[in-house]
Design a protein around this motif. Structure first.
Motif, PDB file in Angstrom:
ATOM      1  N   LEU A  48      43.430  30.616  50.864  1.00 17.83           N
ATOM      2  CA  LEU A  48      42.711  31.769  50.336  1.00 17.83           C
ATOM      3  C   LEU A  48      42.707  31.706  48.815  1.00 17.83           C
ATOM      4  CD1 LEU A  48      44.366  34.387  52.709  1.00 17.83           C
ATOM      5  CD2 LEU A  48      42.090  33.389  52.931  1.00 17.83           C
ATOM      6  N   GLN A  49      41.664  32.253  48.235  1.00 12.92           N
ATOM      7  CA  GLN A  49      41.533  32.230  46.779  1.00 12.92           C
ATOM      8  C   GLN A  49      42.421  33.348  46.201  1.00 12.92           C
ATOM      9  OE1 GLN A  49      39.570  34.020  44.195  1.00 12.92           O
ATOM     10  NE2 GLN A  49      40.317  32.384  42.844  1.00 12.92           N
ATOM     11  N   ARG A  50      43.308  32.985  45.241  1.00 11.32           N
ATOM     12  CA  ARG A  50      44.377  33.876  44.820  1.00 11.32           C
ATOM     13  C   ARG A  50      43.885  35.223  44.275  1.00 11.32           C
ATOM     14  NH1 ARG A  50      47.321  35.173  40.378  1.00 11.32           N
ATOM     15  NH2 ARG A  50      45.966  33.914  39.072  1.00 11.32           N
ATOM     16  N   THR A  51      42.917  35.200  43.374  1.00 19.24           N
ATOM     17  CA  THR A  51      42.506  36.467  42.743  1.00 19.24           C
ATOM     18  C   THR A  51      41.768  37.371  43.742  1.00 19.24           C
ATOM     19  OG1 THR A  51      40.593  35.306  41.829  1.00 19.24           O
ATOM     20  CG2 THR A  51      42.450  35.659  40.352  1.00 19.24           C
ATOM     21  N   ASN A  52      40.941  36.777  44.610  1.00 18.06           N
ATOM     22  CA  ASN A  52      40.279  37.565  45.668  1.00 18.06           C
ATOM     23  C   ASN A  52      41.300  38.211  46.591  1.00 18.06           C
ATOM     24  OD1 ASN A  52      37.629  37.237  45.004  1.00 18.06           O
ATOM     25  ND2 ASN A  52      37.261  35.547  46.436  1.00 18.06           N
ATOM     26  N   PHE A  53      42.282  37.400  47.010  1.00 15.64           N
ATOM     27  CA  PHE A  53      43.306  37.899  47.924  1.00 15.64           C
ATOM     28  C   PHE A  53      44.040  39.079  47.296  1.00 15.64           C
ATOM     29  CE2 PHE A  53      47.692  37.964  49.462  1.00 15.64           C
ATOM     30  CZ  PHE A  53      47.464  38.147  50.810  1.00 15.64           C
ATOM     31  N   GLN A  54      44.431  38.888  46.027  1.00 16.53           N
ATOM     32  CA  GLN A  54      45.171  39.932  45.330  1.00 16.53           C
ATOM     33  C   GLN A  54      44.342  41.214  45.198  1.00 16.53           C
ATOM     34  OE1 GLN A  54      47.584  38.605  42.156  1.00 16.53           O
ATOM     35  NE2 GLN A  54      47.491  40.517  41.004  1.00 16.53           N
ATOM     36  N   ARG A  55      43.063  41.071  44.882  1.00 16.16           N
ATOM     37  CA  ARG A  55      42.194  42.241  44.714  1.00 16.16           C
ATOM     38  C   ARG A  55      42.067  43.006  46.030  1.00 16.16           C
ATOM     39  NH1 ARG A  55      37.802  39.914  42.474  1.00 16.16           N
ATOM     40  NH2 ARG A  55      36.580  39.908  44.378  1.00 16.16           N
TER      41      ARG A  55
END
Lengths: 254, 254
Positions: free
Chosen positions: B217-224
Motif C-alpha cells: 500500500l502507498q504510505r501517504t494514502n494509507f495514512q490519510r
C-alpha cells in the motif's frame, strides 16, 4: 401449436394451484426449513422507504418473501419470489444476513395467514415448520417502479423507514439489520444505484448520505472522507465569466 | 449418583454414535438441506493462514463445517460445530455469505468421505442430499490456539492463503468469498482482534493491512485514509531528550 384460450387459461390456473406454496401437497417442491425475505429500500431524493406487504384480512404486515424450489438456485429463487409477490424485476439484490434462531418459529402466525386465504392447514403443513430465513436487500429509486401485490396480499406499499407499521414475526429486527447493513455499505451501494444525476455536487451527495443514514453529517468531515474514498472523480470547473462561485462537480468512478 | 466409569464411558460412546451426523437414523436430529462452513483466518504478524481439515484416507481437504440441530440456533450450531471439529472455542464468528446454487450438490464426494470412515451409506442417506451452506468467518491470532482434528479427520492444519491444498466441492470459492469479505471489512475486523500491541505505529498497522490484503500500500494514502477513518487515537509524542525521530503511537478507539 397455439392452444385455444380456454385450455391455456385453465392450464395456467391449474399450474398456479399446483405450484402454490400454500398447498401442503407441494411440500416436496420446496426445500424444507429454508425461506428468504427481501428488504427493498426505496429512495428518490428525500426520504428512505421500505416495501411492505399486508396479508388479506389479517392486519399482518410483512416483508416480501418465499421459498426455494428443490432444483432452484437460492439467488434465483429470491429474484423469482420478489417478482411473484411484488411485480418487481431486474432488481440487484444482495445478501444481508441469515436469521436462524429457534425462537423465530411461531407457527400460529403462518396458520392465521393460510386460514385468511381460504386454506385449512393441518398441524403437519410444511409452512408451519421452523424456517431459517436468508435476508436480501436492495436500494432502488422508487419513482421508477410500480409494485403490485400478489394473490395472498391486500397491498404492497412504500412506507417511510421511520413510520413503518408493526411487522409480523421478527421482520422488524430484519429491517433494522438490513438498514444497518445498507448504511455500512453505502459507499459501494450508492455508486450503481442511479440515485444521483451523472454529475453532482458534494452537497447533493451529502444530502443522499444524510437521508439514508438518518442523521446530519459534518460538512468538512464528509468531504474529507469522500475525497479519500477513491469513489469520486472531480471535474474541472467551467469558468463561465461569472463570479467563481460554482461548486465543483463530481461523478462516480465506474 | 455417580455411575461406575464403565457405564458412563459406554453411555458416552453410545451417545456419540447416536448423535453422529454420519448415521442415517439421525436424519431427524438435524435440519435437512442446511449446512455451515467456517473459514478461520489466522494471522500472527507475518502471513495470513486458513484452517483446513483433511478427511481420513481420502486426500480430501475441506473447511470445518457441520449441521444445525432441529432445536438449535444457527449461530450456536456454528460455534458448536467449530468446537467439535477443531477444538477451537470462544472465537468470534461472523456470517459471510450463503452458498445456495444447485450445482454445488455432488453426493459422490460425501459418499467417499462416509465410506472412508467406515459407513456404508444408502442413496437415501440424508448427508447425500442437496445442501445450502451458510458460511462464517473469523480472524484470530493463530499463535494463541491449538486446533485438534475430530474423529472424521486426519488433520486440522494452518495453510498459507497463497499455498492452500486443492479444496473439495466449492470450498475454494468459499475461501475466496471469505477473503474478499475480510479484506472489505478489515477496518472493523482489525479493531477487536488482538493482532497488534495496544499501542502501535502507523507502519506496524500498515504491515498488517498489507499482509491481509496481499498487496503493498502507498504510505501517504494509507495514512490519510486511516486518519480519516475515525478508528484511531493518536498519542502525544514522549520527548526522551534524544532526536525527535520517534514515530507517533496510535491505539484503536474502543
Amino acid at each position: 401449436m397455439t392452444l385455444p384460450f380456454f385450455y391455456t387459461y385453465t392450464f395456467f390456473i391449474m399450474a398456479k394451484q399446483k405450484d402454490s406454496p400454500a398447498n401442503n401437497n407441494e411440500r416436496k417442491n420446496f426445500l424444507p426449513h429454508i425461506a428468504f425475505d427481501s428488504v427493498i429500500f426505496g429512495f428518490s431524493g428525500e426520504k428512505l422507504k421500505i416495501l411492505v406487504m399486508e396479508y388479506h384480512n389479517t392486519r399482518l404486515f410483512a416483508l416480501p418473501g418465499g421459498f426455494v424450489g428443490v432444483t432452484e438456485n437460492l439467488n434465483d429463487a429470491v429474484r423469482r419470489g420478489l417478482k411473484e409477490r411484488t411485480g418487481l424485476s431486474n432488481i440487484y439484490l444482495q445478501q444481508c444476513y441469515v436469521f436462524g434462531d429457534v425462537k423465530r418459529h411461531r407457527p400460529a402466525v403462518m396458520h392465521t395467514i393460510l386460514q385468511a386465504n381460504g386454506h385449512q392447514p393441518g398441524d403437519d403443513h410444511w409452512m408451519l415448520d421452523r424456517f431459517i430465513s436468508v435476508v436480501y436487500y436492495a436500494l432502488i429509486n422508487y419513482t421508477k417502479v410500480t409494485p403490485r401485490p400478489d394473490a395472498l396480499s391486500d397491498s404492497c406499499e412504500w412506507y417511510d423507514v421511520d413510520a413503518l407499521p408493526k411487522l409480523m414475526l421478527d421482520h422488524g429486527t430484519i429491517v433494522k439489520k438490513a438498514l444497518d447493513t445498507l448504511r455500512k455499505n453505502l459507499d459501494e451501494q450508492i455508486v450503481g444505484m442511479n440515485l444521483l444525476p451523472k454529475q453532482f455536487t458534494m452537497k447533493e451527495l451529502q444530502q443522499v448520505y444524510e437521508a439514508i443514514r438518518g442523521e446530519k453529517l459534518q460538512r468538512t468531515n464528509f468531504q474529507r472522507k469522500m475525497l479519500a474514498s477513491g469513489l469520486l472523480i472531480r471535474h474541472k470547473k467551467i469558468f463561465s465569466g461569472k463570479a467563481h462561485k460554482a461548486p465543483y462537480l463530481y461523478q462516480f468512478v465506474q
